[in-house]
Design an enzyme around this catalytic site. Structure first.
Site, PDB file in Angstrom:
ATOM      1  N   HIS A   8       0.846  -1.188   0.000  1.00 33.75           N
ATOM      2  CA  HIS A   8       0.000   0.000   0.000  1.00 33.75           C
ATOM      3  C   HIS A   8       0.882   1.238   0.000  1.00 33.75           C
ATOM      4  O   HIS A   8       2.075   1.172   0.321  1.00 33.75           O
ATOM      5  CB  HIS A   8      -0.924  -0.008   1.219  1.00 33.75           C
ATOM      6  CG  HIS A   8      -2.068  -0.960   1.072  1.00 33.75           C
ATOM      7  ND1 HIS A   8      -2.683  -1.555   2.147  1.00 33.75           N
ATOM      8  CD2 HIS A   8      -2.720  -1.422  -0.019  1.00 33.75           C
ATOM      9  CE1 HIS A   8      -3.666  -2.341   1.720  1.00 33.75           C
ATOM     10  NE2 HIS A   8      -3.702  -2.277   0.408  1.00 33.75           N
ATOM     11  N   GLY A  55      -3.051  -1.742  -7.669  1.00 31.88           N
ATOM     12  CA  GLY A  55      -4.064  -2.450  -6.885  1.00 31.88           C
ATOM     13  C   GLY A  55      -5.487  -1.977  -7.133  1.00 31.88           C
ATOM     14  O   GLY A  55      -6.366  -2.784  -7.455  1.00 31.88           O
ATOM     15  N   ASP A  60      -4.528  -6.356  -7.687  1.00 33.60           N
ATOM     16  CA  ASP A  60      -4.737  -7.368  -6.652  1.00 33.60           C
ATOM     17  C   ASP A  60      -5.507  -8.556  -7.222  1.00 33.60           C
ATOM     18  O   ASP A  60      -5.213  -9.713  -6.910  1.00 33.60           O
ATOM     19  CB  ASP A  60      -5.507  -6.784  -5.459  1.00 33.60           C
ATOM     20  CG  ASP A  60      -4.759  -5.677  -4.744  1.00 33.60           C
ATOM     21  OD1 ASP A  60      -3.508  -5.660  -4.818  1.00 33.60           O
ATOM     22  OD2 ASP A  60      -5.416  -4.832  -4.118  1.00 33.60           O
ATOM     23  N   ASP A  80      -1.371  -1.467   4.794  1.00 35.17           N
ATOM     24  CA  ASP A  80      -1.471  -0.365   5.745  1.00 35.17           C
ATOM     25  C   ASP A  80      -2.769  -0.560   6.523  1.00 35.17           C
ATOM     26  O   ASP A  80      -3.843  -0.224   6.027  1.00 35.17           O
ATOM     27  CB  ASP A  80      -1.479   0.970   4.999  1.00 35.17           C
ATOM     28  CG  ASP A  80      -1.512   2.162   5.932  1.00 35.17           C
ATOM     29  OD1 ASP A  80      -1.633   1.954   7.166  1.00 35.17           O
ATOM     30  OD2 ASP A  80      -1.425   3.288   5.446  1.00 35.17           O
ATOM     31  N   HIS A  87     -10.165  -0.231  -2.566  1.00 35.08           N
ATOM     32  CA  HIS A  87     -10.324  -1.554  -3.164  1.00 35.08           C
ATOM     33  C   HIS A  87     -10.225  -2.646  -2.103  1.00 35.08           C
ATOM     34  O   HIS A  87      -9.770  -3.751  -2.373  1.00 35.08           O
ATOM     35  CB  HIS A  87      -9.279  -1.749  -4.266  1.00 35.08           C
ATOM     36  CG  HIS A  87      -7.862  -1.671  -3.778  1.00 35.08           C
ATOM     37  ND1 HIS A  87      -7.321  -0.526  -3.245  1.00 35.08           N
ATOM     38  CD2 HIS A  87      -6.884  -2.600  -3.739  1.00 35.08           C
ATOM     39  CE1 HIS A  87      -6.070  -0.758  -2.893  1.00 35.08           C
ATOM     40  NE2 HIS A  87      -5.783  -2.010  -3.175  1.00 35.08           N
ATOM     41  N   ASP A  90     -11.091  -6.258  -2.866  1.00 35.14           N
ATOM     42  CA  ASP A  90     -10.069  -6.980  -3.637  1.00 35.14           C
ATOM     43  C   ASP A  90      -8.956  -7.484  -2.727  1.00 35.14           C
ATOM     44  O   ASP A  90      -8.439  -8.586  -2.906  1.00 35.14           O
ATOM     45  CB  ASP A  90      -9.466  -6.073  -4.715  1.00 35.14           C
ATOM     46  CG  ASP A  90     -10.485  -5.602  -5.735  1.00 35.14           C
ATOM     47  OD1 ASP A  90     -11.531  -6.261  -5.878  1.00 35.14           O
ATOM     48  OD2 ASP A  90     -10.231  -4.569  -6.376  1.00 35.14           O
ATOM     49  N   ARG A  96      -7.978 -14.157   1.117  1.00 32.26           N
ATOM     50  CA  ARG A  96      -8.773 -15.390   1.191  1.00 32.26           C
ATOM     51  C   ARG A  96      -8.248 -16.443   0.230  1.00 32.26           C
ATOM     52  O   ARG A  96      -8.102 -17.618   0.582  1.00 32.26           O
ATOM     53  CB  ARG A  96     -10.254 -15.087   0.899  1.00 32.26           C
ATOM     54  CG  ARG A  96     -11.136 -16.322   1.110  1.00 32.26           C
ATOM     55  CD  ARG A  96     -12.598 -16.061   0.791  1.00 32.26           C
ATOM     56  NE  ARG A  96     -12.760 -15.999  -0.664  1.00 32.26           N
ATOM     57  CZ  ARG A  96     -13.102 -14.919  -1.353  1.00 32.26           C
ATOM     58  NH1 ARG A  96     -13.339 -13.787  -0.756  1.00 32.26           N
ATOM     59  NH2 ARG A  96     -13.226 -14.955  -2.656  1.00 32.26           N
TER      60      ARG A  96
END
Length: 143
Positions: A8, A55, A60, A80, A87, A90, A96
């Protein structure tokens, strides 16, 4: 090994320092990154980095797609936790997917360092076995 590097905005400088410190390990592997992070790493270290979109523009998700196709072995994602991300869904999906496909994932510099040191010491042999066997789904808990 194929390694994804994501950071980030407020963690990009830390990622530059990290990749500079571990350049000798990272240069032995195939590197992927989201747009700006990849550009900054390449400029600062001279490492070859395949860059995806940034991202918020789908980077991502592109890395998540690589995870779902068993095309990544390790993800270092310096997040961060104190800033809202536009996003965020995402980001959550990528984390996950790393869990679903048993991909080692570091979300902070301490864990990232342990994972790279482990990689250097040969502690990621299970990923090599998975690739040798040609299995996309490595463990029975995915059946």
């Amino acid at each position: 090994m194929k390694i994804a590097l994501i950071a980030h905005d407020r963690k990009k400088e830390l990622m530059i320092k990290f990749t500079t410190a571990y350049k000798t390990i990272l240069e032995q592997h195939e590197l992927f990154a989201t747009g700006t992070t990849g550009q900054k790493i390449a400029e600062a270290t001279g490492l070859s980095v395949h860059r995806f979109n940034s991202g918020p523009l789908g980077g991502d998700q592109q890395i998540g797609a690589m995870i779902s196709e068993d095309e990544l072995d390790l993800v270092i994602f310096l997040r961060d936790p104190l800033a809202a991300q536009p996003h965020e869904p995402d980001v959550t999906a990528l984390i996950r997917l790393a869990d679903v496909y048993d991909i080692p994932l570091a979300t902070n510099i301490g864990t990232a360092e342990v994972l790279l040191r482990g990689l250097e010491a040969g502690f990621f042999k299970f990923r090599e076995v998975i690739h040798e066997e040609g299995s996309k789904i490595p463990f029975p808990n995915h059946l």
